[in-house]
Motif scaffolding. Structure first.
Motif, PDB file in Angstrom:
ATOM      1  N   MET A   1      37.403  22.887  40.739  1.00 17.43           N
ATOM      2  CA  MET A   1      38.279  23.743  40.954  1.00 17.43           C
ATOM      3  C   MET A   1      38.203  24.065  42.495  1.00 17.43           C
ATOM      4  N   THR A   2      39.253  24.779  43.135  1.00 19.26           N
ATOM      5  CA  THR A   2      39.546  25.087  44.361  1.00 19.26           C
ATOM      6  C   THR A   2      39.639  26.678  44.441  1.00 19.26           C
ATOM      7  N   TYR A   3      38.858  27.076  45.094  1.00 20.87           N
ATOM      8  CA  TYR A   3      38.814  28.612  45.404  1.00 20.87           C
ATOM      9  C   TYR A   3      39.086  28.970  46.933  1.00 20.87           C
TER      10      TYR A   3
ATOM     11  N   GLU B   1      42.338  30.926  42.592  1.00 18.11           N
ATOM     12  CA  GLU B   1      41.777  29.739  41.945  1.00 18.11           C
ATOM     13  C   GLU B   1      42.789  28.914  41.776  1.00 18.11           C
ATOM     14  N   GLU B   2      42.856  27.646  42.406  1.00 20.54           N
ATOM     15  CA  GLU B   2      43.990  26.846  42.499  1.00 20.54           C
ATOM     16  C   GLU B   2      45.288  27.435  42.656  1.00 20.54           C
TER      17      GLU B   2
ATOM     18  N   PHE C   1      40.468  35.668  33.263  1.00 22.53           N
ATOM     19  CA  PHE C   1      39.661  35.104  34.263  1.00 22.53           C
ATOM     20  C   PHE C   1      37.978  35.692  34.101  1.00 22.53           C
TER      21      PHE C   1
ATOM     22  N   ARG D   1      33.517  33.880  34.251  1.00 19.97           N
ATOM     23  CA  ARG D   1      33.466  32.653  34.971  1.00 19.97           C
ATOM     24  C   ARG D   1      32.805  32.820  36.146  1.00 19.97           C
TER      25      ARG D   1
ATOM     26  N   HIS E   1      33.659  35.032  38.684  1.00 25.30           N
ATOM     27  CA  HIS E   1      34.629  35.190  39.756  1.00 25.30           C
ATOM     28  C   HIS E   1      34.041  36.560  40.365  1.00 25.30           C
TER      29      HIS E   1
ATOM     30  N   ARG F   1      31.869  35.437  42.985  1.00 31.99           N
ATOM     31  CA  ARG F   1      32.387  35.060  44.111  1.00 31.99           C
ATOM     32  C   ARG F   1      33.197  36.039  45.060  1.00 31.99           C
TER      33      ARG F   1
END
Length: 154
Positions: free
Chosen positions: A1-3, A59-60, A93, A96, A98, A101
């Protein structure tokens, strides 16, 4: 995944999303109209002031949550500033990582601005913040709700 974490100041197209989240998470139950929150969100995003700034975790390229760097977030403690405020992760979401993050992303943005200490208050997420290195410094009651005030120094 790209954040990626971006600011609504730089990405105004995210304002309707963050306004709805802010309303759902913090204002809906208090009887404040969604349109009032959206107007407030647009004003904040377009302001040239240093604070407040709302950051969105993508996220993406899909927005999954937000957090705000605010000058003051608790009227009974005006001497404490700046604040991590309005942490919100959209329901699909959650669970996970987040939230963590977003906290770490906001801390990085604060350090970039030369901020060496942040404050927050929470009614139920002290464990999440403690996991990120935040320290509980006080418990206060506001309008019948017990809140933990926490800080983090960099």
């Amino acid at each position: 995944m790209t954040y990626c974490i971006v600011s609504t100041h730089d990405h105004s197209e995210l304002v309707p999303v963050t306004g709805r989240w802010r309303w759902q998470g913090f204002f809906k139950e208090r009887g404040i109209a969604l349109q009032d929150v959206l107007r407030y969100e647009r004003e904040r995003a377009s302001s040239r002031e240093h604070l407040p700034r709302t950051f969105v975790l993508l996220e993406e390229r899909e927005p999954v949550g937000m957090v705000t760097l605010a000058e003051n977030d608790l009227e009974i403690r005006p001497n404490l500033n700046p604040w991590l405020a309005d942490l919100y992760v959209a329901e699909p979401f959650r669970g996970r990582g987040h939230g963590l993050r977003l906290v770490q992303g906001l801390e990085a943005k604060a350090r970039e601005k030369g901020i060496d200490r942040l404050w927050l208050f929470t009614t139920g997420a002290a464990k999440l913040y403690a996991k990120a290195g935040w320290i509980a410094v006080e418990t206060v009651t506001r309008q019948g709700d017990a809140m933990t005030i926490m800080n983090r120094e960099f």
